[in-house]
Write a protein that holds these residues in place. Structure first.
Motif, PDB file in Angstrom:
ATOM      1  N   TYR A  64     148.208  57.245  33.863  1.00 25.80           N
ATOM      2  CA  TYR A  64     149.584  56.873  33.498  1.00 25.80           C
ATOM      3  C   TYR A  64     150.076  55.772  34.431  1.00 25.80           C
ATOM      4  O   TYR A  64     150.979  55.034  34.110  1.00 25.80           O
ATOM      5  CB  TYR A  64     150.513  58.083  33.526  1.00 25.80           C
ATOM      6  N   ASP A  65     149.470  55.706  35.611  1.00 28.99           N
ATOM      7  CA  ASP A  65     149.766  54.584  36.505  1.00 28.99           C
ATOM      8  C   ASP A  65     148.465  54.079  37.139  1.00 28.99           C
ATOM      9  O   ASP A  65     148.383  53.829  38.325  1.00 28.99           O
ATOM     10  CB  ASP A  65     150.784  54.996  37.579  1.00 28.99           C
ATOM     11  N   PHE A  66     147.448  53.969  36.319  1.00 26.80           N
ATOM     12  CA  PHE A  66     146.166  53.382  36.719  1.00 26.80           C
ATOM     13  C   PHE A  66     145.663  53.821  38.082  1.00 26.80           C
ATOM     14  O   PHE A  66     145.358  53.016  38.950  1.00 26.80           O
ATOM     15  CB  PHE A  66     146.217  51.857  36.558  1.00 26.80           C
ATOM     16  N   LEU A 207     148.488  53.723  52.966  1.00 28.28           N
ATOM     17  CA  LEU A 207     149.381  54.794  52.531  1.00 28.28           C
ATOM     18  C   LEU A 207     150.408  54.251  51.541  1.00 28.28           C
ATOM     19  O   LEU A 207     151.274  53.440  51.896  1.00 28.28           O
ATOM     20  CB  LEU A 207     150.060  55.426  53.748  1.00 28.28           C
ATOM     21  N   ASP A 208     150.270  54.707  50.327  1.00 29.82           N
ATOM     22  CA  ASP A 208     151.144  54.275  49.235  1.00 29.82           C
ATOM     23  C   ASP A 208     152.591  54.697  49.534  1.00 29.82           C
ATOM     24  O   ASP A 208     152.833  55.839  49.953  1.00 29.82           O
ATOM     25  CB  ASP A 208     150.651  54.988  47.955  1.00 29.82           C
ATOM     26  N   VAL A 209     153.525  53.805  49.264  1.00 32.41           N
ATOM     27  CA  VAL A 209     154.972  54.056  49.451  1.00 32.41           C
ATOM     28  C   VAL A 209     155.258  55.128  50.518  1.00 32.41           C
ATOM     29  O   VAL A 209     155.946  56.119  50.266  1.00 32.41           O
ATOM     30  CB  VAL A 209     155.681  54.404  48.117  1.00 32.41           C
ATOM     31  N   HIS A 340     147.909  44.108  44.224  1.00 28.32           N
ATOM     32  CA  HIS A 340     147.777  44.529  42.830  1.00 28.32           C
ATOM     33  C   HIS A 340     149.116  44.752  42.128  1.00 28.32           C
ATOM     34  O   HIS A 340     149.145  45.105  40.958  1.00 28.32           O
ATOM     35  CB  HIS A 340     146.957  45.824  42.784  1.00 28.32           C
ATOM     36  N   ASP A 341     150.227  44.617  42.855  1.00 27.01           N
ATOM     37  CA  ASP A 341     151.544  44.827  42.249  1.00 27.01           C
ATOM     38  C   ASP A 341     152.297  43.532  41.987  1.00 27.01           C
ATOM     39  O   ASP A 341     153.320  43.533  41.299  1.00 27.01           O
ATOM     40  CB  ASP A 341     152.423  45.676  43.181  1.00 27.01           C
ATOM     41  N   GLN A 342     151.835  42.455  42.602  1.00 26.77           N
ATOM     42  CA  GLN A 342     152.627  41.230  42.620  1.00 26.77           C
ATOM     43  C   GLN A 342     151.876  40.098  41.938  1.00 26.77           C
ATOM     44  O   GLN A 342     150.649  40.121  41.871  1.00 26.77           O
ATOM     45  CB  GLN A 342     152.890  40.816  44.076  1.00 26.77           C
TER      46      GLN A 342
HETATM   47  C1  NOJ Z   1     152.893  51.509  44.966  1.00 26.21           C
HETATM   48  C2  NOJ Z   1     151.589  51.037  44.403  1.00 26.21           C
HETATM   49  O1  NOJ Z   1     151.209  49.871  45.064  1.00 26.21           O
HETATM   50  C3  NOJ Z   1     151.794  50.853  42.925  1.00 26.21           C
HETATM   51  O2  NOJ Z   1     150.708  50.221  42.319  1.00 26.21           O
HETATM   52  C4  NOJ Z   1     152.048  52.209  42.321  1.00 26.21           C
HETATM   53  O3  NOJ Z   1     152.337  52.059  40.959  1.00 26.21           O
HETATM   54  C5  NOJ Z   1     153.221  52.895  42.999  1.00 26.21           C
HETATM   55  N1  NOJ Z   1     153.171  52.804  44.416  1.00 26.21           N
HETATM   56  C6  NOJ Z   1     153.246  54.361  42.644  1.00 26.21           C
HETATM   57  O4  NOJ Z   1     152.189  55.022  43.256  1.00 26.21           O
END
Ligand code: NOJ
Length: 546
Positions: A64-66, A207-209, A340-342
């Motif tokens: 759902y969020d790869f 560490l994600d967020v 990968h987000d930008q």
């Molecule tokens: C930040 C990650 O970099 C992003 O790709 C992800 O969708 C969100 N956190 C939620 O885990």
């Protein structure tokens, strides 16, 4: 290539290369990258001088969020391979002097994780309190949300769960319920998951967020934050109460203690935190707090200011100077231009005329700053954002906000290895379309061409590893060139000085340093040549000398 200064831990000595595994190299024809693909490219990464690889999530996930929605934290999703392949990858990377770091998503799990399945099964299930459950303000009928928090990927951050008639919290999609980090059992369980990977030889975590872990104890409403340009209601709030709570630092400290137990003599393990500020806001001071003063927290934290800046000497200088200024003297910086987000920096900052020259300036900047450079796969060949048709969109964010928000697929397109079909990424149908320029822009072509961007990256990485002043010297900027769009600075270490001049303009400019020297590396001058004190810099020239 081994760094000269072995007393520094690995994560200070070379770039860390982020791989988005779905897009790196597919070896079984299913159109998705895999672990075996990464293993086959270890020599490529070693030749470049990479010292660490950050692997975006590989765990089992319903996508759902790869991959950032995980159902099992101690396994590998079969699309990528198996734990056995993973162990092999760790070993083979290690023999090449490359450490692996895993992406660790602590804030939330997948809604299909067994913990959440249990938690939602009844109000008195022992795992109920592992997640964040709340009544609606008008009691169990659920009318109205517990507070005004919004989810990053659309809608409210609370979803009503019919069977037990309560809301659960999710700061991302509703398929990513937030864990309750105030619960010591959650802390213990997640630390055990991290230990699992450390026992396999992993040397660290991204560490994600990390700043999202603990929420306000009273669940107060976030204050309103006015802005013109954002389609998401989530961005019309200042995230005062759903992030950055003081208790999060205690948890980070506990995670750090675990890492230190595995660190060995030479600070061998590393934590790098994604500290996410309000959207589009520069918050180096916030990132700096997670590196910690007086208490051991993260080793590194991302300051995303470089992602929100423009390509001018003055802006780059201001962002970097601010970043160094907020870090405690003992803190080690890191720098990132793409992830990968930008949108990729190659598109965001280098579009228009002279785009290839601009990419060289950014590369030179990244590798001559004080601190660890992070590279995003394909950056070294100048990969740009893909153009993704609506029908090909995969990212939930892109689908939800189309056409207002482009989503994140554009920076996740397949790695461009060769000029063959699908850029040598797969024999099958790639999960995202390959960028249109792959026939001209690919690793194979750039390996053959000594004047390519790939060679420029390699040369910069080598130089950073060979010059002590670049590796861990101090930095001081010359502000005199800024008006002319020239960024110049000196790196100093034990009496040795390395000078860097970057002409961030398409015009000839004077060298503001007004000192001559011997060229170490340059886009326009021969190594070992002389640079005069009154030299004029060619358009987009980057020269490192001493
Ligand atoms: C930040 C990650 O970099 C992003 O790709 C992800 O969708 C969100 N956190 C939620 O885990």
């Amino acid at each position: 290539m081994a760094a000269q200064h072995t007393k520094l831990p690995w994560w200070k000595t070379g770039p860390i290369y982020q791989i988005y595994p779905r897009s790196f190299l597919d070896t079984n024809g299913d159109g998705l990258g895999d672990l075996e693909g990464i293993r086959r490219k270890l020599d490529y990464l070693q030749d470049m001088g990479v010292r660490g690889i950050w692997l975006s999530p590989l765990y089992p996930s319903p996508l759902y969020d790869f991959g950032y929605d995980i159902t099992n934290y101690h396994d590998i999703d079969p699309v990528f391979g198996s734990l056995e392949t993973f162990k092999l990858l760790v070993r083979e990377a290690e023999t090449r002097g490359i450490s692996l770091i895993m992406d660790m998503v602590l804030n939330h799990t997948s809604h299909l994780h067994p913990w959440f399945i249990e938690s939602r099964s009844s109000r008195d299930n022992p795992k109920r309190d592992w997640y964040i459950w709340k009544d609606g303000p008008r009691g169990p009928s659920g009318k109205g949300y517990p507070n005004n928090w919004m989810a990053a990927f659309g809608g409210h951050a609370w979803t009503w769960d019919k069977p037990t008639e309560q809301y659960y919290l999710h700061l991302f999609t509703e398929e990513q319920p937030d864990l309750n980090w105030r619960n010591p059992e959650v802390q213990k369980a997640m630390l055990a998951e991290m230990q699992f990977w450390l026992d396999l030889g992993v040397k660290g975590f991204r560490l994600d967020v990390i700043n999202y872990l603990v929420k306000d104890a009273q669940f107060r409403n976030n204050p309103y934050h006015f802005r013109m340009t954002y389609p998401r209601r989530h961005d019309l709030q200042h995230h005062q109460f759903d992030r950055n709570q003081p208790e999060t630092y205690e948890i980070v400290h506990r995670i750090r203690s675990l890492m230190d137990r595995y660190a060995g003599a030479s600070e061998d393990t590393m934590l790098v935190g994604e500290v996410y500020p309000d959207e589009g806001v520069h918050a180096p001071d916030l990132a700096a707090t997670y590196i910690g003063i007086g208490k051991d927290l993260l080793h590194l934290a991302f300051d995303f200011s470089t992602i929100y800046t423009s390509l001018t000497a003055a802006d780059l200088h201001s962002v970097l100077q601010t970043w160094y200024g907020v870090l405690s003297p003992s803190a080690w910086p890191c720098h990132v231009l793409s992830n990968h987000d930008q949108s990729r920096a190659a598109s965001r900052l280098c579009a228009g005329s002279d785009s290839e020259a601009k990419k060289r300036v950014l590369a030179a900047l990244l590798h001559t700053q004080r601190g660890t450079p992070f590279l995003y796969y394909g950056e070294e060949i100048g990969m740009e954002d893909g153009v993704i048709a609506r029908k090909d969109l995969q990212d939930p964010l892109g689908k939800k906000y189309y056409p207002f928000h482009p989503g994140r697929d554009r920076s996740r397109t397949p790695m461009q290895w060769t000029r063959e079909s699908a850029a040598g990424f797969t024999n099958g149908r790639p999960w995202l379309p390959v960028n249109r320029d792959y026939r001209e822009r690919n690793v194979e072509a750039q390996q053959r061409d000594p004047s390519s961007l790939l060679h420029w990256y390699r040369d910069l990485i080598t130089l950073r590893q060979e010059e002590p002043a670049l590796l861990d010297g101090s930095i001081e900027f010359f502000e005199t060139g800024l008006q002319e769009n020239v960024l110049a600075y000196v790196r100093r270490k034990a009496g040795s000085e390395v000078l860097v001049v970057l002409n961030v303009s398409g015009q000839t400019r004077p060298n503001p340093i007004r000192r001559g020297g011997t060229v170490l590396l340059s886009t326009h001058r021969k190594p070992q040549g002389t640079i005069e004190h009154d030299t004029r810099l060619a358009p987009w020239e980057c020269t490192v000398y001493k």
